[in-house]
Design a protein around this motif. Structure first.
Motif, PDB file in Angstrom:
ATOM      1  N   ALA A  94       0.874  -1.167   0.000  1.00  0.00           N
ATOM      2  CA  ALA A  94       0.000   0.000   0.000  1.00  0.00           C
ATOM      3  C   ALA A  94       0.914   1.221   0.000  1.00  0.00           C
ATOM      4  CB  ALA A  94      -0.907   0.019   1.221  1.00  0.00           C
ATOM      5  N   SER A  96      -0.276   8.790   7.880  1.00  0.00           N
ATOM      6  CA  SER A  96      -0.011   8.025   6.674  1.00  0.00           C
ATOM      7  C   SER A  96       0.292   6.566   7.004  1.00  0.00           C
ATOM      8  CB  SER A  96       1.158   8.661   5.927  1.00  0.00           C
ATOM      9  OG  SER A  96       1.408   8.004   4.738  1.00  0.00           O
ATOM     10  N   LYS A 103      -5.119  -0.350   5.846  1.00  0.00           N
ATOM     11  CA  LYS A 103      -5.467  -0.827   4.510  1.00  0.00           C
ATOM     12  C   LYS A 103      -4.922  -2.238   4.257  1.00  0.00           C
ATOM     13  CE  LYS A 103      -5.192   0.739  -0.288  1.00  0.00           C
ATOM     14  NZ  LYS A 103      -4.671   1.796  -1.157  1.00  0.00           N
ATOM     15  N   ASP A 143       1.124   5.803  -0.458  1.00  0.00           N
ATOM     16  CA  ASP A 143       0.563   7.132  -0.669  1.00  0.00           C
ATOM     17  C   ASP A 143       1.714   8.056  -1.038  1.00  0.00           C
ATOM     18  OD1 ASP A 143       1.825   7.744   1.740  1.00  0.00           O
ATOM     19  OD2 ASP A 143      -0.014   8.121   2.847  1.00  0.00           O
ATOM     20  N   SER A 144       1.498   9.358  -0.952  1.00  0.00           N
ATOM     21  CA  SER A 144       2.522  10.291  -1.408  1.00  0.00           C
ATOM     22  C   SER A 144       3.733  10.370  -0.468  1.00  0.00           C
ATOM     23  CB  SER A 144       1.922  11.685  -1.573  1.00  0.00           C
ATOM     24  OG  SER A 144       1.442  12.149  -0.329  1.00  0.00           O
ATOM     25  N   ARG A 145       3.600   9.930   0.781  1.00  0.00           N
ATOM     26  CA  ARG A 145       4.693  10.019   1.750  1.00  0.00           C
ATOM     27  C   ARG A 145       5.407   8.689   1.977  1.00  0.00           C
ATOM     28  NH1 ARG A 145       0.630  13.237   3.598  1.00  0.00           N
ATOM     29  NH2 ARG A 145       1.228  15.410   3.870  1.00  0.00           N
ATOM     30  N   ARG A 153      -2.928   4.761   8.221  1.00  0.00           N
ATOM     31  CA  ARG A 153      -3.865   4.549   7.125  1.00  0.00           C
ATOM     32  C   ARG A 153      -3.414   3.371   6.253  1.00  0.00           C
ATOM     33  NH1 ARG A 153      -3.023   8.808   4.065  1.00  0.00           N
ATOM     34  NH2 ARG A 153      -3.836  10.207   5.638  1.00  0.00           N
ATOM     35  N   LEU A 154      -2.118   3.329   5.936  1.00  0.00           N
ATOM     36  CA  LEU A 154      -1.603   2.240   5.102  1.00  0.00           C
ATOM     37  C   LEU A 154      -1.635   0.904   5.843  1.00  0.00           C
ATOM     38  CD1 LEU A 154       1.413   4.048   3.431  1.00  0.00           C
ATOM     39  CD2 LEU A 154      -0.832   3.587   2.442  1.00  0.00           C
TER      40      LEU A 154
END
Length: 116
Positions: free
Chosen positions: A23, A99, A106, A25-27, A102-103
């Motif tokens: 998973a 972040s 997920k 994201d941008s970070r 959240r990951l």
């Protein structure tokens, strides 16, 4: 880290990248794979693209602390590799923490009663 050891060997990183769940994201990018043991193994990757040594070490320290604080919520027997992206260098602690959580949620890395 109570029940977590460091993931240091290159072949373990590569195995987690190729066979683990992912998973991103941008970070951050998060890779998780079962390791058949009772303890977790944590690997951190911060590329030179993120910044010079001081910046990379700051990001590494923040990620290690985020994991340490949420270690009790993480399911056991996993290899966890956290890859910091360029945007992680300009992110503050709370953004990185949000972040990561959240990951992890997920990828179903967190225990059910403590996931958000």
């Amino acid at each position: 880290m109570k029940k977590t050891v460091s993931l240091k060997e290159n072949h373990l990183f590569r195995r987690t990248y190729s066979r683990g769940k992912t998973a991103a994201d941008s970070r951050l990018a998060l890779y998780v794979r079962g390791n058949g043991q009772r303890e977790n193994r944590l690997g951190l990757t911060v590329s030179t693209k993120v910044g010079h040594a001081v910046v990379r070490n700051r990001v590494r320290r923040r990620l290690r602390e985020i994991y340490r604080l949420h270690e009790e919520q993480v399911l056991g027997g996993r290899d966890v590799v956290v890859v910091a992206r360029v945007r992680a260098a300009s992110s503050d602690y709370r953004q990185l923490e949000r972040s990561f959580l959240r990951l992890a949620d997920k990828l179903e890395l967190l225990k059910k009663e403590s996931s958000r």
